[in-house]
Design an enzyme around this catalytic site. Structure first.
Site, short mmCIF file in Angstrom:
data_model
loop_
_atom_site.label_atom_id
_atom_site.label_comp_id
_atom_site.label_asym_id
_atom_site.label_seq_id
_atom_site.Cartn_x
_atom_site.Cartn_y
_atom_site.Cartn_z
N PRO A 130 0.78 -1.19 0.03
CA PRO A 130 -0.03 0.06 0.02
C PRO A 130 0.69 1.26 -0.12
O PRO A 130 1.94 1.31 0.63
CB PRO A 130 -0.88 -0.29 1.48
N PHE A 206 2.20 16.46 6.48
CA PHE A 206 0.93 16.75 6.05
C PHE A 206 0.44 17.13 4.65
O PHE A 206 -0.68 16.48 4.32
CB PHE A 206 0.32 17.96 6.88
N SER A 209 1.13 13.30 2.70
CA SER A 209 0.69 12.03 3.58
C SER A 209 -0.92 11.87 3.46
O SER A 209 -1.73 12.79 3.30
CB SER A 209 1.16 11.90 4.87
N ILE A 274 -6.18 -0.20 4.21
CA ILE A 274 -7.30 0.43 4.65
C ILE A 274 -7.79 1.18 3.64
O ILE A 274 -7.23 1.88 3.06
CB ILE A 274 -6.86 1.20 5.93
N TYR A 475 11.73 14.35 20.11
CA TYR A 475 11.99 14.38 18.60
C TYR A 475 13.47 14.64 18.47
O TYR A 475 13.57 15.98 18.63
CB TYR A 475 11.07 15.06 17.86
#
Length: 597
Positions: A130, A206, A209, A274, A475
């Protein structure tokens, strides 16, 4: 489509021109020649792809059920779907090396399309990977397969979901929306915003994706403090597997057995594809208020965050940068001129004189309706100032908002100059968080010194990106000059060092970047041998031929013994196993001691 050699829009690069201090600062930290580009990507015509490995029966039957414009075998499409965006992916792509490419790229346009494709793939033993936006940075979308049949290697399909991009419906009474899994972030938000709604999920990726990718990797976004991670937004879903379609019910809650939604979340395509999800949505925020603050230390910023959480005055976003990442942020700013420059200089003197020698920037955001936003921001700012936060006003928030989706482009820019640059993220409970932070910084700096004969020619910085009542996400970004001829050995050496440090000090393997194949060697240490056995049993039940995204999440020992990471990997596997056994033994001893006492 994204660049095949780097991040994002092929026509866009990192906006270095409006940051005149940044490149000189980076070159000084890493000891680079600012004019010497030694590792620019090869031209497209220099890239050679593996020969097509079509399964003719599958290919012919696919042509009967899909339209011609949904099926591609040309080299450009295959190249775009050969890699994600990890450092290793880009290192190979930029050199024109494609170790494995999908043989067919398919663009389904409906749930039925996906069911038909998976049914045929299962029948003909064809692998399916996928593909959402292709932004994964741990090898999650790379075409990989260990199975060799009597006919040779299996055909691999990249299943690009981006044409399934619609918000199907919005239930305004229940605050939910049914959304197709291939919807890219901007497309999804545009459709919701047009009706006055928002999902509010903004990962760094963003722009490129998809919803399905977020769900498959258990993504976190910049507003997760307010709205939760993607798993907190999920109500129900559909996932096509080789043995049938999983459908969960749209209800506010259920206790009917194990939660199948949670089983699918984070499955990274190894169980199926999905196709659709019902998500919790909220009214588009009336107010978006972003501000900047400076703390005298990282520890003070952590104290402030914890009190905001304890008192339940929680901003919709909290981003606390350590002193090293704050230096990067300061150097990304456009210099002030005239009276503003004079004022800035005086403020800097004042801060240094009052104990802010190692300033740490915090960006906080408040979103929602006007009244509640005013109340929460007032109380939260009081707490921040109690812990010595110095307000920088809203201009810092505006600067951050302008560049928040541009940072991945900086990696491409630096790789042109033969720099190894990567990120690593984890999460730990508050009682362990600062220790995990300091140990990681110390270990990486020590490695810098070892690699550069004590010169410390490297950069590592960190920020807290997501917070919880129990802990937070750390992070890290780190960079150093590539070791010529040993670039991937160097990269995986640092990845191993950082990941081992996380696990050794009680943090998680990953908070939101997922597993792919790069994190797979540590999965036993993360979930236990029995936990791995359970995941594998589910995989075998739903995908008995292992056609769904093979080689991801579950460790593949046979491959690792051959050095699939570009280095001699058995040591990495053995050490991971040794740590898991040692911990299991310690648990056993502790249990025995408790029983005796």
């Amino acid at each position: 489509m994204m660049k095949w050699w780097g991040w994002g829009d092929p026509q866009k690069t990192f906006p270095m021109d409006d940051k005149p201090n940044l490149w000189n600062w980076i070159c000084g930290i890493l000891n680079l020649d600012e004019n010497e580009k030694t590792a620019v990507p090869v031209n497209r015509e220099q890239v050679k792809l593996p020969l097509l490995n079509l399964h003719q029966d599958f290919f012919q039957e696919i042509q009967q059920i899909l339209k011609k414009e949904q099926i591609f075998t040309d080299e450009d499409e295959r190249l775009l779907h050969s890699y994600g965006k990890s450092y290793a992916d880009l290192f190979y792509a930029r050199k024109g090396i494609v170790k494995k490419a999908p043989d067919i790229v398919l663009y389904p346009e409906s749930h039925d399309d996906v069911e038909n494709i998976i049914k045929l793939a299962h029948l003909h033993n064809v692998c399916v990977v996928p593909f959402g936006g292709g932004t994964n940075i741990v090898g999650g979308v790379d075409p990989r397969d260990q199975v060799v049949t009597s006919q040779g290697s299996r055909c691999i399909v990249s299943l690009d979901m981006k044409r399934m991009n619609k918000v199907v419906s919005i239930d305004t009474q229940s605050n939910t929306a049914i959304i197709q899994a291939g919807a890219l972030g901007p497309i999804l938000e545009e459709q919701l915003n047009a009706k006055g709604w928002s999902l509010g999920h903004y990962p760094d990726s963003f722009e490129y994706s998809t919803l399905g990718g977020w769900l498959a990797t258990r993504s976190a976004g910049m507003q997760s403090d307010a709205y939760g991670k993607i798993e907190d937004m999920l109500v129900s879903l559909k996932m096509v597997t080789p043995t049938g379609t999983v459908v969960t019910r749209t209800t506010p809650a259920s206790s009917a057995g194990p939660d199948l939604n949670r089983l699918v979340l984070g499955s990274e395509g190894i169980l199926g594809v999905i196709t659709e999800a019902t998500m919790r949505v909220h009214k588009a925020p009336e107010v978006k208020d972003y501000r900047g603050f400076i703390f005298p230390s990282f520890e003070k910023g952590v104290e402030a965050i914890r009190e905001c959480l304890e008192k339940n005055w929680i901003p919709s976003m909290i981003r606390l940068q350590d002193e090293f990442e704050s230096q990067l942020a300061f150097n990304m700013k456009t210099p002030k001129k005239g009276i503003e420059a004079i004022i800035q200089k005086q403020v800097k003197k004042f801060l240094i004189a009052t104990g802010y020698q190692k300033p740490c920037i915090m960006i906080v955001g408040f979103e929602g309706d006007l009244k509640n936003t005013q109340i929460v921001s007032h109380e939260a700012v009081k707490i921040l100032k109690k812990h010595r936060a110095f307000s920088l006003g809203k201009s810092v928030g505006k600067t951050w908002s302008k560049d928040k989706f541009n940072i991945p482009y900086l990696r491409d820019y630096m790789m042109d100059y033969a720099v190894m640059v990567d990120v690593a993220e984890t999460a730990a409970v508050w009682s362990k968080l600062l220790n995990v932070y300091q140990r990681t910084i110390d270990e990486v700096k020590k490695r810098f010194a070892e690699d550069d004969n004590g010169k410390h020619m490297g950069y590592i910085g960190c920020h807290i990106s997501h917070t919880y009542q129990t802990g937070a996400c750390l992070y890290f970004t780190y960079a150093t000059k590539q070791q010529e001829g040993k670039e991937l050995e160097q990269y995986y050496g640092y990845k191993k060092l950082v990941t081992d440090t996380f696990l050794r000090n009680g943090a998680t393997l990953t908070h939101h970047h997922a597993v792919g194949y790069e994190h797979a060697p540590w999965m036993e240490a993360e979930v236990s041998a029995t936990g791995l056995k359970a995941i594998k049993a589910i995989k075998d039940s739903l995908d008995p031929k292992n056609i769904c995204n093979p080689g991801k999440v579950l460790p593949v020992e046979e491959e690792m013994k051959l050095g699939v990471f570009g280095i001699d990997a058995p040591d990495l596997v053995n050490q991971s196993k040794s740590r898991a056994k040692k911990r299991a033994g310690q648990v056993s001893r502790n249990s025995h001691e408790n029983t005796i006492s």
